[in-house]
Scaffold this motif. Sequence first.
Motif, PDB file in Angstrom:
ATOM      1  N   VAL A   2      -9.842  15.524  32.984  1.00  0.00           N
ATOM      2  CA  VAL A   2     -11.036  15.193  32.203  1.00  0.00           C
ATOM      3  C   VAL A   2     -10.394  14.663  30.739  1.00  0.00           C
ATOM      4  CG1 VAL A   2     -12.986  15.800  30.700  1.00  0.00           C
ATOM      5  CG2 VAL A   2     -12.654  16.521  32.760  1.00  0.00           C
ATOM      6  N   ILE A   3     -10.787  13.569  30.158  1.00  0.00           N
ATOM      7  CA  ILE A   3     -10.424  13.016  28.959  1.00  0.00           C
ATOM      8  C   ILE A   3     -11.710  13.185  28.080  1.00  0.00           C
ATOM      9  CG2 ILE A   3      -9.574  10.894  27.604  1.00  0.00           C
ATOM     10  CD1 ILE A   3      -7.745  11.709  29.882  1.00  0.00           C
ATOM     11  N   VAL A   4     -11.168  13.468  26.709  1.00  0.00           N
ATOM     12  CA  VAL A   4     -12.337  13.664  25.837  1.00  0.00           C
ATOM     13  C   VAL A   4     -11.691  13.040  24.376  1.00  0.00           C
ATOM     14  CG1 VAL A   4     -11.783  16.125  24.875  1.00  0.00           C
ATOM     15  CG2 VAL A   4     -14.057  15.207  24.523  1.00  0.00           C
ATOM     16  N   LEU A   5     -12.467  12.415  23.663  1.00  0.00           N
ATOM     17  CA  LEU A   5     -12.235  12.339  22.006  1.00  0.00           C
ATOM     18  C   LEU A   5     -13.347  12.945  21.531  1.00  0.00           C
ATOM     19  CD1 LEU A   5     -11.329  10.154  20.083  1.00  0.00           C
ATOM     20  CD2 LEU A   5     -13.151   8.696  20.385  1.00  0.00           C
ATOM     21  N   GLY A   6     -12.452  13.722  20.651  1.00  0.00           N
ATOM     22  CA  GLY A   6     -13.250  14.865  20.153  1.00  0.00           C
ATOM     23  C   GLY A   6     -12.499  15.555  19.018  1.00  0.00           C
ATOM     24  N   HIS A   7     -13.105  16.577  18.516  1.00  0.00           N
ATOM     25  CA  HIS A   7     -12.514  17.440  17.282  1.00  0.00           C
ATOM     26  C   HIS A   7     -11.059  18.286  17.683  1.00  0.00           C
ATOM     27  CE1 HIS A   7     -15.900  16.578  14.636  1.00  0.00           C
ATOM     28  NE2 HIS A   7     -16.691  16.932  15.620  1.00  0.00           N
ATOM     29  N   GLU A   8     -10.317  18.230  16.954  1.00  0.00           N
ATOM     30  CA  GLU A   8      -8.896  18.581  17.522  1.00  0.00           C
ATOM     31  C   GLU A   8      -8.809  20.088  17.375  1.00  0.00           C
ATOM     32  OE1 GLU A   8      -8.540  17.515  12.988  1.00  0.00           O
ATOM     33  OE2 GLU A   8      -9.661  16.870  14.429  1.00  0.00           O
ATOM     34  N   HIS A   9      -9.830  20.647  16.667  1.00  0.00           N
ATOM     35  CA  HIS A   9      -9.796  22.154  16.516  1.00  0.00           C
ATOM     36  C   HIS A   9     -10.802  22.770  17.513  1.00  0.00           C
ATOM     37  CE1 HIS A   9      -7.029  21.812  13.122  1.00  0.00           C
ATOM     38  NE2 HIS A   9      -7.973  21.116  12.616  1.00  0.00           N
ATOM     39  N   TYR A  10     -11.579  21.993  18.007  1.00  0.00           N
ATOM     40  CA  TYR A  10     -12.663  22.700  19.240  1.00  0.00           C
ATOM     41  C   TYR A  10     -12.291  22.579  20.426  1.00  0.00           C
ATOM     42  CZ  TYR A  10     -17.037  23.436  21.286  1.00  0.00           C
ATOM     43  OH  TYR A  10     -18.407  23.909  21.956  1.00  0.00           O
ATOM     44  N   TYR A  11     -11.894  21.261  20.993  1.00  0.00           N
ATOM     45  CA  TYR A  11     -11.585  21.285  22.437  1.00  0.00           C
ATOM     46  C   TYR A  11     -10.397  22.038  22.694  1.00  0.00           C
ATOM     47  CZ  TYR A  11     -15.548  18.118  22.780  1.00  0.00           C
ATOM     48  OH  TYR A  11     -16.982  17.716  22.688  1.00  0.00           O
ATOM     49  N   PRO A  12      -9.333  22.289  21.980  1.00  0.00           N
ATOM     50  CA  PRO A  12      -8.156  22.844  22.458  1.00  0.00           C
ATOM     51  C   PRO A  12      -8.504  24.284  23.096  1.00  0.00           C
ATOM     52  CG  PRO A  12      -7.399  21.710  20.515  1.00  0.00           C
ATOM     53  CD  PRO A  12      -9.048  21.518  20.970  1.00  0.00           C
ATOM     54  N   ARG A  13      -9.487  24.904  22.426  1.00  0.00           N
ATOM     55  CA  ARG A  13     -10.034  26.278  22.855  1.00  0.00           C
ATOM     56  C   ARG A  13     -10.580  26.393  24.478  1.00  0.00           C
ATOM     57  NH1 ARG A  13     -15.051  27.281  18.848  1.00  0.00           N
ATOM     58  NH2 ARG A  13     -13.511  26.271  17.750  1.00  0.00           N
ATOM     59  N   PHE A  14     -10.627  25.146  25.026  1.00  0.00           N
ATOM     60  CA  PHE A  14     -11.081  25.204  26.484  1.00  0.00           C
ATOM     61  C   PHE A  14      -9.876  24.566  27.261  1.00  0.00           C
ATOM     62  CE2 PHE A  14     -14.702  24.589  23.714  1.00  0.00           C
ATOM     63  CZ  PHE A  14     -15.434  25.681  23.995  1.00  0.00           C
ATOM     64  N   GLY A  15      -8.839  24.415  26.817  1.00  0.00           N
ATOM     65  CA  GLY A  15      -7.528  24.022  27.410  1.00  0.00           C
ATOM     66  C   GLY A  15      -6.983  22.544  27.286  1.00  0.00           C
ATOM     67  N   PHE A  16      -7.897  21.723  26.311  1.00  0.00           N
ATOM     68  CA  PHE A  16      -7.582  20.262  26.129  1.00  0.00           C
ATOM     69  C   PHE A  16      -6.200  20.252  25.126  1.00  0.00           C
ATOM     70  CE2 PHE A  16     -12.003  19.921  27.637  1.00  0.00           C
ATOM     71  CZ  PHE A  16     -11.873  18.710  28.278  1.00  0.00           C
ATOM     72  N   VAL A  17      -5.486  19.181  25.600  1.00  0.00           N
ATOM     73  CA  VAL A  17      -4.217  19.240  24.808  1.00  0.00           C
ATOM     74  C   VAL A  17      -4.215  17.687  24.528  1.00  0.00           C
ATOM     75  CG1 VAL A  17      -3.233  21.059  25.531  1.00  0.00           C
ATOM     76  CG2 VAL A  17      -2.694  18.987  26.766  1.00  0.00           C
ATOM     77  N   PRO A  18      -3.364  17.225  23.543  1.00  0.00           N
ATOM     78  CA  PRO A  18      -3.409  15.458  23.317  1.00  0.00           C
ATOM     79  C   PRO A  18      -3.054  14.982  24.667  1.00  0.00           C
ATOM     80  CG  PRO A  18      -2.329  16.774  21.312  1.00  0.00           C
ATOM     81  CD  PRO A  18      -2.775  17.894  22.587  1.00  0.00           C
ATOM     82  N   ALA A  19      -3.840  13.843  25.005  1.00  0.00           N
ATOM     83  CA  ALA A  19      -3.250  13.054  26.040  1.00  0.00           C
ATOM     84  C   ALA A  19      -2.004  12.310  26.015  1.00  0.00           C
ATOM     85  CB  ALA A  19      -4.319  12.126  26.370  1.00  0.00           C
ATOM     86  N   ALA A  20      -1.365  12.323  24.992  1.00  0.00           N
ATOM     87  CA  ALA A  20      -0.215  11.865  24.752  1.00  0.00           C
ATOM     88  C   ALA A  20       0.758  12.555  25.484  1.00  0.00           C
ATOM     89  CB  ALA A  20       0.264  11.434  23.389  1.00  0.00           C
ATOM     90  N   GLN A  21       0.486  13.770  25.676  1.00  0.00           N
ATOM     91  CA  GLN A  21       1.554  14.733  26.645  1.00  0.00           C
ATOM     92  C   GLN A  21       2.081  13.894  27.927  1.00  0.00           C
ATOM     93  OE1 GLN A  21       0.642  18.913  26.666  1.00  0.00           O
ATOM     94  NE2 GLN A  21       0.973  18.818  28.972  1.00  0.00           N
ATOM     95  N   TRP A  22       0.947  13.196  28.311  1.00  0.00           N
ATOM     96  CA  TRP A  22       1.120  12.399  29.716  1.00  0.00           C
ATOM     97  C   TRP A  22       1.517  11.066  29.254  1.00  0.00           C
ATOM     98  CZ3 TRP A  22      -2.578  16.190  29.109  1.00  0.00           C
ATOM     99  CH2 TRP A  22      -2.375  17.484  29.749  1.00  0.00           C
ATOM    100  N   ASN A  23       1.646  10.707  28.332  1.00  0.00           N
ATOM    101  CA  ASN A  23       1.652   9.195  27.797  1.00  0.00           C
ATOM    102  C   ASN A  23       0.234   8.551  28.337  1.00  0.00           C
ATOM    103  OD1 ASN A  23       2.720   7.053  26.545  1.00  0.00           O
ATOM    104  ND2 ASN A  23       3.781   6.344  28.420  1.00  0.00           N
TER     105      ASN A  23
END
Length: 176
Positions: A117-138
């Motif tokens: 799943v991809i999300v454009l959202g608050h950088e302090h909210y979504y990481p608590r659910f496991g989201f990380v910057p998509a740049a990690q996968w380029n």
Amino acid sequence: MTRQLIIRQEGPEDYANIFEVNQKAFGQDNEARLVDALRQNPTVFVPSLSRVAITEDLIVGHILFTKINIEDDSGQIHESLALAPMAVLPEWQRSGIGGQLILNGLEAAMILGFTSVIVLGHEHYYPRFGFVPAAQWNIRAPFDVPADVFMAIELVPDGLKHISGTVIYPKEFEGV
């Protein structure tokens, strides 16, 4: 007294209330119209991934996941999901409803066999659910956006392994 929260798939009887939830949560009609438009596109809309949160017989929240593509540099297409939009009525915000919608929706997506799943959202909210910057996968957004707000999550181990490129959103997103 704890209020019971029910999260379920939307039904046609919910459309007007979902429009209102999105309108009130965002203070405008754009996201509400986006939901209506995506619902009309059978190539991207997955009915069971449009979910409502109900308490006291009132729809207080809504979340939508739709199919998107990630196109790599060689032109190969990989399917993923976009989480957008998520809305909770203002008077019910900061009560955990958004988080429950996210977790419920991610689980439903995983059951359906989606791997990311991809999300454009608050950088302090979504990481608590496991989201990380998509740049990690380029993986890149199709528009200029700070890297820390464009995030991804793997729903299964290595769900994004060997996937990189630019996200292609459905045309309906152009109106937001």
